[in-house]
Each structure stands twice: as C-alpha cells, then as structure tokens.
Design a protein around this motif. Sequence first.
Motif, short mmCIF file in Angstrom:
data_model
loop_
_atom_site.label_atom_id
_atom_site.label_comp_id
_atom_site.label_asym_id
_atom_site.label_seq_id
_atom_site.Cartn_x
_atom_site.Cartn_y
_atom_site.Cartn_z
N SER A 140 0.86 -1.19 0.00
CA SER A 140 0.00 0.00 0.00
C SER A 140 0.90 1.23 0.00
O SER A 140 2.09 1.15 0.31
N ALA A 141 0.32 2.38 -0.32
CA ALA A 141 1.09 3.63 -0.29
C ALA A 141 1.64 3.87 1.11
O ALA A 141 2.78 4.32 1.27
N SER A 142 0.86 3.57 2.12
CA SER A 142 1.30 3.78 3.50
C SER A 142 2.47 2.86 3.86
O SER A 142 3.43 3.29 4.50
N ALA A 143 2.40 1.60 3.43
CA ALA A 143 3.49 0.67 3.71
C ALA A 143 4.76 1.09 2.98
O ALA A 143 5.86 1.00 3.53
N ILE A 144 4.61 1.56 1.75
CA ILE A 144 5.77 2.04 1.00
C ILE A 144 6.39 3.23 1.71
O ILE A 144 7.61 3.33 1.85
N GLU A 145 5.55 4.15 2.18
CA GLU A 145 6.05 5.33 2.89
C GLU A 145 6.82 4.93 4.14
O GLU A 145 7.90 5.46 4.42
N ASP A 146 6.27 4.00 4.91
CA ASP A 146 6.95 3.55 6.13
C ASP A 146 8.28 2.88 5.81
O ASP A 146 9.30 3.14 6.48
N ALA A 147 8.32 2.03 4.81
CA ALA A 147 9.56 1.36 4.43
C ALA A 147 10.58 2.38 3.91
O ALA A 147 11.77 2.28 4.22
N ALA A 148 10.11 3.35 3.13
CA ALA A 148 11.01 4.39 2.62
C ALA A 148 11.61 5.21 3.77
O ALA A 148 12.80 5.53 3.75
N THR A 149 10.79 5.52 4.74
CA THR A 149 11.29 6.26 5.91
C THR A 149 12.34 5.44 6.65
O THR A 149 13.38 5.98 7.08
N ALA A 150 12.10 4.15 6.79
CA ALA A 150 13.08 3.28 7.45
C ALA A 150 14.41 3.29 6.69
O ALA A 150 15.48 3.37 7.30
N LEU A 151 14.33 3.23 5.35
CA LEU A 151 15.56 3.29 4.55
C LEU A 151 16.30 4.60 4.78
O LEU A 151 17.52 4.61 4.92
N GLU A 152 15.56 5.70 4.80
CA GLU A 152 16.18 7.02 5.03
C GLU A 152 16.86 7.09 6.38
O GLU A 152 17.98 7.59 6.50
N VAL A 153 16.19 6.61 7.40
CA VAL A 153 16.75 6.66 8.76
C VAL A 153 18.02 5.81 8.85
O VAL A 153 19.04 6.26 9.37
N ALA A 176 12.34 9.94 -5.35
CA ALA A 176 11.79 9.48 -6.63
C ALA A 176 10.72 8.41 -6.41
O ALA A 176 9.68 8.42 -7.07
N LEU A 177 10.97 7.51 -5.48
CA LEU A 177 9.98 6.48 -5.17
C LEU A 177 8.70 7.11 -4.63
O LEU A 177 7.59 6.75 -5.05
N ARG A 178 8.86 8.05 -3.70
CA ARG A 178 7.68 8.71 -3.14
C ARG A 178 6.88 9.43 -4.22
O ARG A 178 5.65 9.39 -4.23
N GLU A 179 7.56 10.09 -5.13
CA GLU A 179 6.87 10.79 -6.22
C GLU A 179 6.13 9.79 -7.11
O GLU A 179 5.00 10.02 -7.51
N ARG A 180 6.76 8.69 -7.39
CA ARG A 180 6.14 7.65 -8.20
C ARG A 180 4.89 7.09 -7.53
O ARG A 180 3.87 6.87 -8.18
N VAL A 181 4.99 6.85 -6.22
CA VAL A 181 3.83 6.35 -5.47
C VAL A 181 2.71 7.38 -5.49
O VAL A 181 1.54 7.04 -5.68
N GLU A 182 3.08 8.64 -5.30
CA GLU A 182 2.09 9.72 -5.28
C GLU A 182 1.33 9.81 -6.60
O GLU A 182 0.14 10.12 -6.62
N ALA A 221 0.93 7.27 -8.80
CA ALA A 221 0.37 6.00 -9.25
C ALA A 221 -1.15 6.06 -9.14
O ALA A 221 -1.69 6.64 -8.20
N PRO A 222 -1.85 5.47 -10.10
CA PRO A 222 -3.32 5.43 -10.00
C PRO A 222 -3.75 4.74 -8.71
O PRO A 222 -3.07 3.84 -8.23
N PRO A 234 3.37 1.27 -7.58
CA PRO A 234 4.19 1.99 -8.55
C PRO A 234 4.70 1.06 -9.66
O PRO A 234 4.85 1.46 -10.78
N ARG A 235 4.93 -0.18 -9.34
CA ARG A 235 5.45 -1.14 -10.33
C ARG A 235 4.44 -1.35 -11.44
O ARG A 235 4.79 -1.36 -12.61
N THR A 236 3.16 -1.52 -11.09
CA THR A 236 2.16 -1.76 -12.13
C THR A 236 1.73 -0.47 -12.79
O THR A 236 1.23 -0.50 -13.90
N ALA A 237 1.94 0.65 -12.14
CA ALA A 237 1.56 1.93 -12.72
C ALA A 237 2.54 2.38 -13.78
O ALA A 237 2.18 3.12 -14.68
#
Length: 102
Positions: free
Chosen positions: A34-47, A72-78, A80-81, A86-89
């Motif tokens: 989900s967009a929320s799960a992607i955001e949380d994982a992205a934040t973990a990567l950043e930290v 770039a990932l966050r923008e892609r998720v944002e 995405a339909p 983002p992969r299928t979008a």
Amino acid sequence: MKLTTKPGNVEALAEEAVVAVCALADAAGPERWSASAIEDAATALEVLAGALSELSPEAAELLEVIPAAIAALRERVEHAPAGRSPRTASPGTGSTNSAPPC
C-alpha cells in the motif's frame, strides 16, 4: 512493533531490524504494497542510511544516493493510479531486485 532489545545494544537492534525487514519482504509481494506501507519502508531506509552515513565520509558518499532514490519512489507512489502499486503503474522500468535473501 515492540523492541525486545534495550536501546544502546546496536548489534541486537540491527539484528531485530533485519528480522523485521525479512518478515516484511516475505509478506509483501509486488501487489501487496500500500502507499502507506511504501512510505513507512522508505522512511526506514532514510533513517538507516542517515545513521550509516555518520560512520565516515566514505560511507556518507556511498549512501548519498538514498535520499534522491527515496524521493523518486515517493513521487512515483504519489502519481500512481489509486489501488495500483508503482510497479504496475509504470511498466517497463526494467527494475531488478538486488536485495539479499532473508
């Protein structure tokens, strides 16, 4: 998630992080993010990248690409339909999974 290790024990906390990330990777196939799960994982990567960047100037240089990749990932998720990862979008990106096996 409740940590089972006391703060300050870096080795044990890092091991817990790996176990949690492996569980996440095992549970989340390409269509389950989900967009929320992607955001949380992205934040973990950043930290983690930020923390590891403090090891040395060389580490910081190696990891300096992470913030741009996450942005770039966050923008892609944002963009995405709704209901699509983002992969299928954005087909045809040629992305390969270089993650180590858990």
